[in-house]
Design a protein around this motif. Structure first.
Motif, mmCIF file in Angstrom:
data_model
loop_
_atom_site.group_PDB
_atom_site.id
_atom_site.type_symbol
_atom_site.label_atom_id
_atom_site.label_comp_id
_atom_site.label_asym_id
_atom_site.label_seq_id
_atom_site.Cartn_x
_atom_site.Cartn_y
_atom_site.Cartn_z
ATOM 1 N N TRP A 3 0.818 -1.216 0.000
ATOM 2 C CA TRP A 3 0.000 0.000 0.000
ATOM 3 C C TRP A 3 0.847 1.258 0.000
ATOM 4 C CZ3 TRP A 3 -1.874 -4.347 2.631
ATOM 5 C CH2 TRP A 3 -3.021 -4.903 2.029
ATOM 6 N N LEU A 4 2.084 1.113 0.460
ATOM 7 C CA LEU A 4 3.006 2.235 0.350
ATOM 8 C C LEU A 4 3.294 2.504 -1.137
ATOM 9 C CD1 LEU A 4 6.081 2.705 2.660
ATOM 10 C CD2 LEU A 4 6.217 3.297 0.280
ATOM 11 N N MET A 5 3.372 1.429 -1.906
ATOM 12 C CA MET A 5 3.692 1.535 -3.331
ATOM 13 C C MET A 5 2.476 1.931 -4.163
ATOM 14 S SD MET A 5 6.952 0.176 -3.686
ATOM 15 C CE MET A 5 7.150 -0.873 -5.111
ATOM 16 N N LEU A 6 1.296 1.526 -3.727
ATOM 17 C CA LEU A 6 0.074 1.659 -4.531
ATOM 18 C C LEU A 6 -0.165 3.054 -5.125
ATOM 19 C CD1 LEU A 6 -2.658 0.095 -5.365
ATOM 20 C CD2 LEU A 6 -3.618 1.167 -3.331
ATOM 21 N N PRO A 7 -0.112 4.139 -4.320
ATOM 22 C CA PRO A 7 -0.422 5.453 -4.898
ATOM 23 C C PRO A 7 0.499 5.822 -6.056
ATOM 24 C CG PRO A 7 -0.431 5.571 -2.517
ATOM 25 C CD PRO A 7 0.129 4.228 -2.867
ATOM 26 N N ALA A 8 1.805 5.568 -5.893
ATOM 27 C CA ALA A 8 2.745 5.911 -6.965
ATOM 28 C C ALA A 8 2.500 5.030 -8.182
ATOM 29 C CB ALA A 8 4.177 5.763 -6.465
ATOM 30 N N GLN A 9 2.243 3.743 -7.936
ATOM 31 C CA GLN A 9 2.001 2.836 -9.057
ATOM 32 C C GLN A 9 0.797 3.284 -9.868
ATOM 33 O OE1 GLN A 9 1.715 -0.657 -6.569
ATOM 34 N NE2 GLN A 9 3.601 -1.507 -7.409
ATOM 35 N N LYS A 10 -0.283 3.589 -9.168
ATOM 36 C CA LYS A 10 -1.518 3.941 -9.868
ATOM 37 C C LYS A 10 -1.399 5.308 -10.548
ATOM 38 C CE LYS A 10 -3.888 0.302 -9.445
ATOM 39 N NZ LYS A 10 -4.229 -0.439 -10.665
ATOM 40 N N SER A 11 -0.726 6.254 -9.881
ATOM 41 C CA SER A 11 -0.624 7.586 -10.471
ATOM 42 C C SER A 11 0.221 7.556 -11.736
ATOM 43 C CB SER A 11 -0.049 8.581 -9.468
ATOM 44 O OG SER A 11 1.344 8.412 -9.381
ATOM 45 N N LEU A 12 1.124 6.566 -11.827
ATOM 46 C CA LEU A 12 1.955 6.443 -13.031
ATOM 47 C C LEU A 12 1.293 5.545 -14.073
ATOM 48 C CD1 LEU A 12 5.386 6.036 -11.207
ATOM 49 C CD2 LEU A 12 4.791 7.909 -12.738
ATOM 50 N N GLY A 13 0.119 5.030 -13.715
ATOM 51 C CA GLY A 13 -0.602 4.186 -14.659
ATOM 52 C C GLY A 13 -0.092 2.755 -14.728
ATOM 53 N N TYR A 14 0.629 2.310 -13.685
ATOM 54 C CA TYR A 14 1.135 0.942 -13.678
ATOM 55 C C TYR A 14 0.181 0.022 -12.927
ATOM 56 C CZ TYR A 14 5.549 3.417 -14.647
ATOM 57 O OH TYR A 14 6.521 4.213 -15.154
ATOM 58 N N SER A 15 0.428 -1.273 -13.097
ATOM 59 C CA SER A 15 -0.296 -2.257 -12.303
ATOM 60 C C SER A 15 0.214 -2.217 -10.861
ATOM 61 C CB SER A 15 -0.065 -3.656 -12.879
ATOM 62 O OG SER A 15 -0.320 -4.630 -11.900
ATOM 63 N N ALA A 16 -0.692 -2.493 -9.915
ATOM 64 C CA ALA A 16 -0.275 -2.564 -8.511
ATOM 65 C C ALA A 16 0.548 -3.821 -8.251
ATOM 66 C CB ALA A 16 -1.494 -2.541 -7.593
ATOM 67 N N ASN A 17 0.672 -4.667 -9.278
ATOM 68 C CA ASN A 17 1.450 -5.897 -9.137
ATOM 69 C C ASN A 17 2.697 -5.879 -10.017
ATOM 70 O OD1 ASN A 17 -0.540 -7.219 -7.434
ATOM 71 N ND2 ASN A 17 -1.805 -7.314 -9.275
ATOM 72 N N THR A 18 3.074 -4.699 -10.492
ATOM 73 C CA THR A 18 4.178 -4.660 -11.447
ATOM 74 C C THR A 18 5.487 -5.127 -10.814
ATOM 75 O OG1 THR A 18 5.473 -3.284 -12.924
ATOM 76 C CG2 THR A 18 4.685 -2.236 -10.910
ATOM 77 N N THR A 19 6.269 -5.858 -11.594
ATOM 78 C CA THR A 19 7.612 -6.233 -11.137
ATOM 79 C C THR A 19 8.637 -5.774 -12.176
ATOM 80 O OG1 THR A 19 7.235 -8.421 -12.101
ATOM 81 C CG2 THR A 19 6.950 -8.226 -9.735
ATOM 82 N N ASP A 20 8.191 -4.952 -13.115
ATOM 83 C CA ASP A 20 9.082 -4.441 -14.147
ATOM 84 C C ASP A 20 10.092 -3.468 -13.533
ATOM 85 O OD1 ASP A 20 9.390 -3.838 -17.254
ATOM 86 O OD2 ASP A 20 9.470 -1.934 -16.167
ATOM 87 N N PRO A 21 11.388 -3.746 -13.666
ATOM 88 C CA PRO A 21 12.397 -2.919 -12.989
ATOM 89 C C PRO A 21 12.327 -1.439 -13.372
ATOM 90 C CG PRO A 21 13.398 -4.896 -13.911
ATOM 91 C CD PRO A 21 11.990 -4.856 -14.424
ATOM 92 N N ALA A 22 12.056 -1.148 -14.653
ATOM 93 C CA ALA A 22 12.001 0.251 -15.080
ATOM 94 C C ALA A 22 10.835 0.961 -14.400
ATOM 95 C CB ALA A 22 11.862 0.323 -16.594
ATOM 96 N N GLU A 23 9.688 0.274 -14.333
ATOM 97 C CA GLU A 23 8.520 0.868 -13.681
ATOM 98 C C GLU A 23 8.778 1.055 -12.185
ATOM 99 O OE1 GLU A 23 4.975 -0.670 -16.688
ATOM 100 O OE2 GLU A 23 4.938 -1.329 -14.599
ATOM 101 N N LEU A 24 9.400 0.051 -11.572
ATOM 102 C CA LEU A 24 9.666 0.147 -10.136
ATOM 103 C C LEU A 24 10.633 1.293 -9.834
ATOM 104 C CD1 LEU A 24 9.814 -3.611 -9.073
ATOM 105 C CD2 LEU A 24 8.002 -1.949 -8.659
ATOM 106 N N ALA A 25 11.575 1.533 -10.753
ATOM 107 C CA ALA A 25 12.518 2.640 -10.552
ATOM 108 C C ALA A 25 11.759 3.968 -10.533
ATOM 109 C CB ALA A 25 13.573 2.625 -11.648
ATOM 110 N N LYS A 26 10.797 4.101 -11.457
ATOM 111 C CA LYS A 26 9.979 5.320 -11.506
ATOM 112 C C LYS A 26 9.144 5.472 -10.233
ATOM 113 C CE LYS A 26 9.588 7.359 -15.882
ATOM 114 N NZ LYS A 26 10.874 7.125 -16.460
#
Lengths: 283, 373
Positions: free
Chosen positions: B196-219
């Protein structure tokens, strides 16, 4: 023969208790470090060195350095505050000495968590300190006291200051006043006598007190959580999170092992210096 | 009214899910977990008074007098044991042998993991007529489509909980939390548990809340590190009382927990940001090792009785996937806690968190990096 039996009976229960409740869990932690994490916590019994490789990552070393900093500052402050306190208490007349000592340990009668929560009430933007300061017109906007590194230091210092004062008190009280008289007779002013007589004699206690404060401070995870607002990672939090949140027991165990090793080193250093300082008489 | 905020959400849900692929991906160990159990033959006319149940649930998550009322209504004796987290109950249930537990409450993904390992009895729908009370949406949940081996108990999502009188406007985006207006700086908290710490940033960037893509996680990490500057604290347990005291103006919150704040201050509101959020479900499962499966089904059927199921709404202010129960709720309560009226269709827009397998390690690393920054 009879002598050793006697020793065994006296030593047995305490030693057994410590062995079972300290050595065995430590051995468990040690054994966890070489396995892989299980899906729902726990372990997969396949050996790996990965945990140690991860632990020396700059990220985790940074966390360790931050923890050493915070615990170090706490220890220095505890010494600066604790020494004069112990010095005065040791020189109080009998009845007042007892009262002061009881006062010193009195906070321990209250749960640590509750005492830490009390700091939140003190430090929060709507808390007592900010209320008072704005009330007296000293500040316009509440200060951000809570959720900062100084707040963590304040909480740790509050918690562990008695652990500094008590060994210092014991050493200062034991000190023979005749030594100071002798120093005075030989022409030393009080300040000189303090520096050349009192201080060297209490140095082992200073080191003990520092270790007593440093060790629990560096491992504490409640204070960084409550007074640091989870915004400062200390090694205690990191270890706790590996077990309870990340479900990564082996890595948590590895971090714990590193911390324990560091502290062991510190304790050995303390024992060694104490022996040297007391001329190997009673260490 | 029992207001013990179920700590389970923080620790347990964190764990979140375990999708089929995760079983394969988890490497080594238990990847052989495949075979779902075949249903036992159950006797619909079994004498339930001869059966006794052990039910494991989170503390204060169902009516305290349930064993008494259930025994009166159905005839089986019930013993309740408690678990604090999904991990705790999973440890008991996967240790091998008979745990002695007949019915367990676990979060959806954990129910799925249990099913994958053949540890739960497929649900005998014919023994649970009250399944008809569930919303149609509640029978099509990602971790168990068709409720084949679990029955949903409560569900909800994560969003923004705020004091409208302090924010001065109506936030509707995760960016209101992550890059707040200057006057809201240091009046913001975010949830502390990894997912849930990750969720807001993930969603605001348009990513999945389950993303494991390193580039997305870096963002995501970059965004969170920047957001930390305006944060009062990371907080899983007291964020709603901070709103009440005015210490915080806008916090990331679970829907049910925001309601605890609303109880004390009606200026507090809840909204799901426009970029979307998650969907969590807590479920009931019957263990394969249970020797009282008929009574276990009767128990689930009893919970699904609108009169019983509505207890969770009235007392812990969570939504339940039971149409009949939700319709029985006093409109005044829903008026007071508007998020109780979230429609199942809206809830299902939330992304179900799935188990990340080894990816969980990356998440906890990012969380540490953000904390240490």
């Amino acid at each position: 023969m009879k002598r050793s039996l006697e020793r065994l009976t006296l030593l047995g229960p305490g030693l057994g208790y410590l062995t079972v409740l300290m050595v065995v869990p430590l051995a468990l932690v040690l054994s966890y470090t070489i396995f892989q994490r299980g899906r729902f916590g726990g372990l997969v019994y396949e050996p790996t060195t990965e945990n140690f490789l991860r632990a020396v990552d700059p990220l985790y070393l940074d966390v360790l350095v931050t923890s050493v900093e915070i615990a170090g500052v706490t220890t220095v402050l505890a010494l600066l505050l604790g020494f004069p306190t112990a010095y005065v208490i040791a020189r109080l007349p009998g009845k007042w000495k007892t009262i002061a000592l009881v006062g010193l340990v009195l906070p321990f009668w209250t749960n640590f968590l509750i005492r830490t929560y009390a700091w939140i009430v003190l430090l929060s933007p709507a808390g007592m300190i900010n209320d008072a300061l704005t009330g007296w017109g000293l500040i316009d906007e509440p200060l951000q006291l809570l959720y900062t590194k100084p707040a963590i230091v304040a909480g740790l210092l509050y918690a562990y200051l008695p652990l500094m004062v008590l060994p210092l008190f014991a050493a200062l009280e034991k000190q023979d006043d005749q030594l100071l008289e002798a120093a005075a007779n030989l022409g030393a002013r009080p300040a000189k006598a303090f520096l050349t007589v009192t201080l060297p004699l209490t140095l082992p206690a200073v080191i003990t007190g520092c270790v007593f404060v440093f060790v629990p401070s560096i491992g504490n995870f409640v204070v960084p959580e409550l007074l640091g607002g989870g915004q400062t990672a200390m090694v205690g939090n990191l270890i706790r999170d590996q077990f309870l949140k990340a479900r990564d027991w082996p890595f948590g165990a590895t971090l714990a092992l590193i911390l324990v090793a560091m502290l062991m080193l510190l304790l050995m250093l303390q024992a060694w210096s104490a022996r040297r300082l007391t001329g190997d008489k009673n260490a | 009214m029992s207001r013990i905020p179920p700590i389970r959400r923080a620790l347990a849900g964190a764990a979140a899910a375990a999708l089929v692929l995760a079983a394969a991906a988890c490497g080594g160990g238990d990847s052989g977990a495949t075979a779902q159990a075949t249903p036992d033959a159950l006797n619909p006319s079994a004498d339930l008074t001869k059966q006794t149940l052990t039910v494991s649930n989170w503390d204060a998550y169902m009516p305290e007098d349930l064993p008494t009322t259930f025994e009166k209504a159905v005839g089986s004796k019930v013993t309740v044991t408690k678990h604090a987290t999904n991990e705790e109950i999973m440890a008991k249930l996967t240790a091998g042998g008979d745990s002695g537990i007949d019915v367990a409450f676990v979060s959806g993904p954990f129910a799925q993991a249990l099913a994958e390992q053949g540890l739960v009895e497929p649900i005998h729908a014919d023994l649970i007529p009250n399944l008809a009370n569930l919303y149609p949406e509640a029978t099509n949940l990602a971790y168990d489509p068709g409720n084949k081996f679990s029955v949903p108990y409560t569900w909800g999502t994560t969003g923004l909980c705020y004091r409208s009188d302090l924010t001065g406007y109506e936030p509707d985006s995760w960016n209101d939390l992550l890059s707040p207006k200057p006057e809201l700086a240091k009046k913001i908290t975010m949830l502390q548990t990894d997912r849930w710490l990750m969720l807001p940033a993930q969603k605001s960037l348009g990513y999945s809340a389950n993303t494991t893509d390193p580039a997305e996680l870096a963002k995501v990490k970059e965004k969170l590190t920047a957001a930390k500057q305006s944060l009062l604290a990371f907080d899983d347990t007291t964020f709603y009382s901070r709103l009440v005291s005015g210490e915080a103006a806008l916090v990331e919150a679970w829907d049910g927990w925001c309601n605890y704040g609303i109880t004390d201050n009606d200026k507090i509101k809840f909204t799901v940001p426009k970029e979307g959020s998650d969907l969590w479900v807590d479920t009931m499962v019957v263990l394969k090792t249970s020797k009282n499966k008929e009574a276990a089904h009767a128990f689930i059927n009893y919970i699904l009785d609108p009169k019983i199921h509505s207890w969770a709404v009235q007392n812990i202010l969570y939504k339940v996937p039971n149409k009949a129960a939700m319709e029985s709720i006093d409109p005044a309560l829903i008026k007071q806690y508007p998020n109780l009226a979230t429609t199942p269709a809206d809830l299902l827009k939330g992304e179900t968190l799935v188990d990340l397998g080894e990816g969980a390690t990356d998440y906890s690393r990012i969380v540490t990096e953000v904390a240490a920054s």
